[in-house]
Enzyme design. Structure first.
Site, PDB file in Angstrom:
ATOM      1  N   HIS A 317      42.315  33.921  42.799  1.00  0.00           N
ATOM      2  CA  HIS A 317      43.121  34.700  43.746  1.00  0.00           C
ATOM      3  C   HIS A 317      42.681  34.453  45.182  1.00  0.00           C
ATOM      4  O   HIS A 317      41.605  33.924  45.440  1.00  0.00           O
ATOM      5  CB  HIS A 317      43.155  36.174  43.363  1.00  0.00           C
ATOM      6  N   ASP A 327      34.223  36.951  47.240  1.00  0.00           N
ATOM      7  CA  ASP A 327      35.332  37.471  46.435  1.00  0.00           C
ATOM      8  C   ASP A 327      36.597  37.528  47.250  1.00  0.00           C
ATOM      9  O   ASP A 327      36.798  38.456  48.024  1.00  0.00           O
ATOM     10  CB  ASP A 327      34.946  38.873  45.948  1.00  0.00           C
ATOM     11  N   GLU A 364      45.335  40.332  43.566  1.00  0.00           N
ATOM     12  CA  GLU A 364      44.460  40.550  42.407  1.00  0.00           C
ATOM     13  C   GLU A 364      43.691  41.842  42.567  1.00  0.00           C
ATOM     14  O   GLU A 364      43.477  42.599  41.626  1.00  0.00           O
ATOM     15  CB  GLU A 364      43.485  39.375  42.252  1.00  0.00           C
ATOM     16  N   GLU A 365      43.259  42.098  43.814  1.00  0.00           N
ATOM     17  CA  GLU A 365      42.369  43.241  44.044  1.00  0.00           C
ATOM     18  C   GLU A 365      43.015  44.568  43.659  1.00  0.00           C
ATOM     19  O   GLU A 365      42.332  45.503  43.267  1.00  0.00           O
ATOM     20  CB  GLU A 365      41.916  43.276  45.506  1.00  0.00           C
ATOM     21  N   ASP A 393      36.885  33.196  40.210  1.00  0.00           N
ATOM     22  CA  ASP A 393      37.140  34.283  41.167  1.00  0.00           C
ATOM     23  C   ASP A 393      35.986  34.295  42.171  1.00  0.00           C
ATOM     24  O   ASP A 393      35.998  33.546  43.144  1.00  0.00           O
ATOM     25  CB  ASP A 393      37.295  35.595  40.375  1.00  0.00           C
ATOM     26  N   HIS A 477      32.800  43.606  48.046  1.00  0.00           N
ATOM     27  CA  HIS A 477      33.911  44.461  48.521  1.00  0.00           C
ATOM     28  C   HIS A 477      33.578  45.256  49.785  1.00  0.00           C
ATOM     29  O   HIS A 477      34.193  46.293  50.041  1.00  0.00           O
ATOM     30  CB  HIS A 477      34.370  45.426  47.420  1.00  0.00           C
TER      31      HIS A 477
END
Ligand SMILES: *[C@@H]1O[C@H](CO)[C@@H](O)[C@H](O)[C@H]1NC(C)=O
Ligand SMILES: *[C@@H]1O[C@H](CO)[C@@H](O)[C@H](O)[C@H]1NC(C)=O
Ligand SMILES: *[C@@H]1O[C@H](CO)[C@@H](O)[C@H](O)[C@H]1NC(C)=O
Ligand SMILES: *[C@@H]1O[C@H](CO)[C@@H](O)[C@H](O)[C@H]1NC(C)=O
Ligand SMILES: *[C@@H]1O[C@H](CO)[C@@H](O)[C@H](O)[C@H]1NC(C)=O
Ligand SMILES: *[C@@H]1O[C@H](CO)[C@@H](O)[C@H](O)[C@H]1NC(C)=O
Length: 665
Positions: A317, A327, A364-365, A393, A477
């Site tokens: 993604h 990420d 995706e998240e 990923d 994140h």
């Protein structure tokens, strides 16, 4: 030797070669791995470009990143296109968190802001910290601490009417919110604990999370666009109303906010002891806006020369909560590195036997949306044509190789890891480092919902793999997951990225080029045997009989050995194709059209997510759910349901054996 004898010898040698070389393209595969083909400088440049600005799904910056991937794919002679969907996403409008400690009349209002510690010029573009799809509302209650928010963490804790404070780290955050709701809480704050994510020094001096750092993320418990469950969000499609989405049961039922270690420390001071209601009162307010936003999957295709209708799919993604250096764009950089090397191979005359498709997913998240909508739209095509799905990923966050896969791919992954040097120890291969590491070469399974492989495995039954270097990392994140972090701590030389492109790319090449698909179902049978034995060891009593399952696995073992032997004697394109179709379809046979009870979108009866932790992979999830129910209900009927689920799994395994055997009874 006379001329004619020499000629005869050459002809014989050629005939010998074409008869006995089952893999005609190893030359290209070694080229793919050669140092002249790898390019850590362009990996670094691509990653820098992709992570310049925060690019959450639905934003202009993410559309810009999509355009970059599209033009890069096109420059590598991939036939490229964008598949757009309009899907439901949420963004924060209003957030506030106020603590009223017992002994102080003065409430403390938290700023809910991450400190700008580096010199990232786009730090101010980062979305305010929030949980994707969090429920909007104003709540207040006494603070109650519930550790990692697992079901067992609520035992003996009175969360009724409370605002729970839990820490990240063991289970999916959406399940923390769900567990808190079930325990009677009215709201949740989830924090990044220094014990799990912090060190003495923090970013930018070291790799650890700064005290003001916040892990954002989704708290939705389903997959795909919430307004189109089970079908694709194409133009003019049916959509659920807000009320229907709520009723579907995957949305969180109470408001939540992610918070920093620093804020958590202040809140936890008001909690007496480790568990039990504290005297502090938290007022939590979160108001989100829901919008129908455009998302874009970027697809690049290299058509197969001999079997264009067989697909080897690689996916990663692009959307990120913040800058996304680990990420997911370490994975995007790997995907682009693979695309570049495949372009170089094509310039040397290589064409794959089967079609290779590179997919760069969006959103995706939020809920694995881009990949799920695409899989739902193309379900029948994928079910009849997809050979394998290879996911990447968070490709690189540090040293140490990890892989998860459906078990027929185990051997292929190990062989590929044996061909590539460990980027962190040039005296050994990745495989050697891997078996000497803490995870000692163990391959994980893909029952969880952690990334875009979920729809491929769990909805359609496509053999799949997911790979990474490093694993969990402290700035996950948060706004500190940026290029500087990667350059300083994640992969200073970008050689781990290069090595990931080598392993994943080699797996793709072998799947795309070899005459016989390099699947070994003997590994599958051994893996299932282990899971079945674990089930037996539970000694469930209540007349539960695991023997149908054991028997079906024994049959699968024989069928898997059978097809391995059968392959040796096969000649002729159509016959080869027929054997390959059986190898491809055996995974599909493990799905069932009715799916798991009460989670019917999940069709795979062997691998699915744990009910209590979406990140957790379960073998026989339907049996697991039924056991859980029976232990709660303690009725004859509920134990009967356990047996029924065991039978269902046995039957799909038997279907897989029949497919491998190719017998029409
Ligand atoms: C929730 O609280 C915020 C202030 O914290 C306020 O602006 C808003 O009106 C409140 N909403 C409701 C529905 O009470
Ligand atoms: C649980 O906490 C709530 C709210 O603080 C309180 O009203 C209730 O009496 C508590 N229940 C028990 C069993 O302690
Ligand atoms: C928190 O919410 C409660 C209940 O709505 C309210 O009585 C109280 O004044 C609020 N406290 C603060 C500091 O806003
Ligand atoms: C590198 O690998 C060799 C074995 O090939 C091993 O002896 C050595 O300890 C490894 N070095 C590091 C730094 O792990
Ligand atoms: C491996 O395990 C040991 C013992 O549990 C631990 O001390 C060490 O930090 C681990 N290494 C890595 C790289 O996780
Ligand atoms: C690429 O790798 C080489 C050799 O390992 C290293 O010298 C160089 O700095 C790396 N390039 C980047 C951009 O990191």
């Amino acid at each position: 030797m006379s001329k004619s004898k020499a000629l005869a010898f050459i002809i014989a040698a050629l005939a010998y070669y074409s008869l006995f070389s089952s893999s005609p393209k190893p030359h290209y595969h070694s080229l793919f791995l050669s140092s002249s083909f790898s390019d850590n400088a362009s990996v670094a440049l691509n990653l820098r470009t992709l992570t310049r600005r925060p690019h959450v799904a639905g934003s202009a910056a993410n559309a810009e990143a999509a355009a970059y991937v599209l033009s890069t794919f096109s420059s590598f002679a991939l036939k490229s296109h964008v598949v757009a969907y309009h899907v439901s996403l949420t963004y924060p409008l209003h957030r506030s968190l106020v603590l009223t400690p017992r002994d102080s009349a003065k409430p403390i209002t938290f700023a809910l802001e991450q400190e700008q510690v580096g010199d990232n010029p786009y730090a101010n573009e980062v979305t305010p910290t929030f949980h994707g799809y969090a429920k909007s509302g104003n709540v207040s209650g006494p603070v109650v601490y519930a550790s990692y928010g697992r079901v067992e963490d609520f035992v003996g804790v009175n969360a009724s009417g409370a605002v729970v404070i839990a820490r990240y780290g063991k289970i999916y955050r959406g399940d923390i919110v769900k567990n808190a709701y079930r325990a009677g809480a009215v709201g949740v704050v989830i924090y990044t604990d220094k014990r799990d994510y912090g060190g003495d020094e923090c970013f930018p001096a070291s790799r650890w999370m700064p005290p003001s750092g916040v892990q954002v993320g989704t708290v939705y418990n389903g997959l795909g666009d919430p307004t189109t469950p089970g079908w694709a969000s194409v133009d003019g499609c049916e959509r659920l109303s807000d009320e229907a989405v709520e009723l579907a049961g995957d949305s969180p039922q109470i408001p939540s906010l992610p918070i920093s270690a620093a804020d958590a420390e202040v809140i936890l001071k008001t909690v007496v002891g480790d568990v039990g209601p504290g005297p502090g009162i938290l007022n939590l307010s979160y108001i989100g806006e829901t919008v129908i936003a455009k998302i874009e999957n970027v697809i690049g295709v290299i058509e197969g020369e001999e079997e264009p209708d067989r697909y080897v799919i690689l996916g990663n993604h692009r959307d990120a909560w913040t800058f996304g250096a680990v990420d997911p764009n370490s994975g995007t950089a790997v995907l682009l590195e693979i695309a570049q090397r495949l372009d170089k191979l094509q310039k040397r005359g290589w064409r794959p036997r089967r079609t290779i498709i590179l997919c760069n997913w969006d959103a995706e998240e939020y809920a694995l949306i881009g990949s799920t909508e695409w899989v739902e739209e193309n379900r029948e095509m994928l079910a009849t044509r997809a050979v394998a799905y290879l996911n990447v990923d968070c490709a690189v966050s540090g040293p140490g190789f990890h892989a998860s896969a459906t078990p027929q791919l185990d051997e292929l992954i190990k062989q590929a890891a044996q061909k590539v040097q460990d980027p962190d120890n040039t005296t050994q291969t990745i495989y050697e480092s891997w078996i000497r590491s803490n995870n000692s070469g163990v391959i994980g399974r893909l029952g969880g919902g952690g990334s875009d492989y979920a729809s491929f495995v769990q909805h359609v039954g496509v053999p799949s793999v997911d790979m990474l270097f490093g694993g969990g990392y402290p700035v996950y994140h948060s706004m500190y997951d940026d290029f500087t972090w990667m350059e300083k701590f994640g992969d200073p030389m970008f050689q781990r990225h290069v090595a990931m492109a080598s392993v994943l790319g080699l797996v793709a090449l072998r799947l795309a080029d070899e005459e016989f698909l390099p699947f070994n179902y003997v590994s599958y049978a051994s893996e299932l045997k282990k899971s079945a034995e674990d089930l037996e060891k539970e000694k469930l009593g209540h007349g539960i009989d695991v023997s149908p399952l054991i028997k079906s696995i024994q049959d699968l073992y024989k069928a898997a050995q059978g097809i391995n032997i059968e392959k040796e004697g096969i000649k002729g394109a159509l016959k080869v194709r027929e054997v390959n179709d059986r190898l491809m379809m055996a995974e599909r046979a493990l799905t069932d059209r009715d799916g798991l009870s009460e989670r019917t979108w999940y069709k795979h009866l062997v691998y699915g997510p744990s009910k209590y932790d979406d990140y957790g992979s379960k073998s026989f999830p339907g049996v697991d759910d039924a056991i859980d129910n029976a232990k709660r209900l303690k009725t004859k009927e509920s134990w009967g349901h356990v047996q029924h689920q065991i039978w269902r799994v046995s039957r799909v395994i038997r279907h897989a054996s029949l497919v491998l055997k190719g017998d029409l009874r």
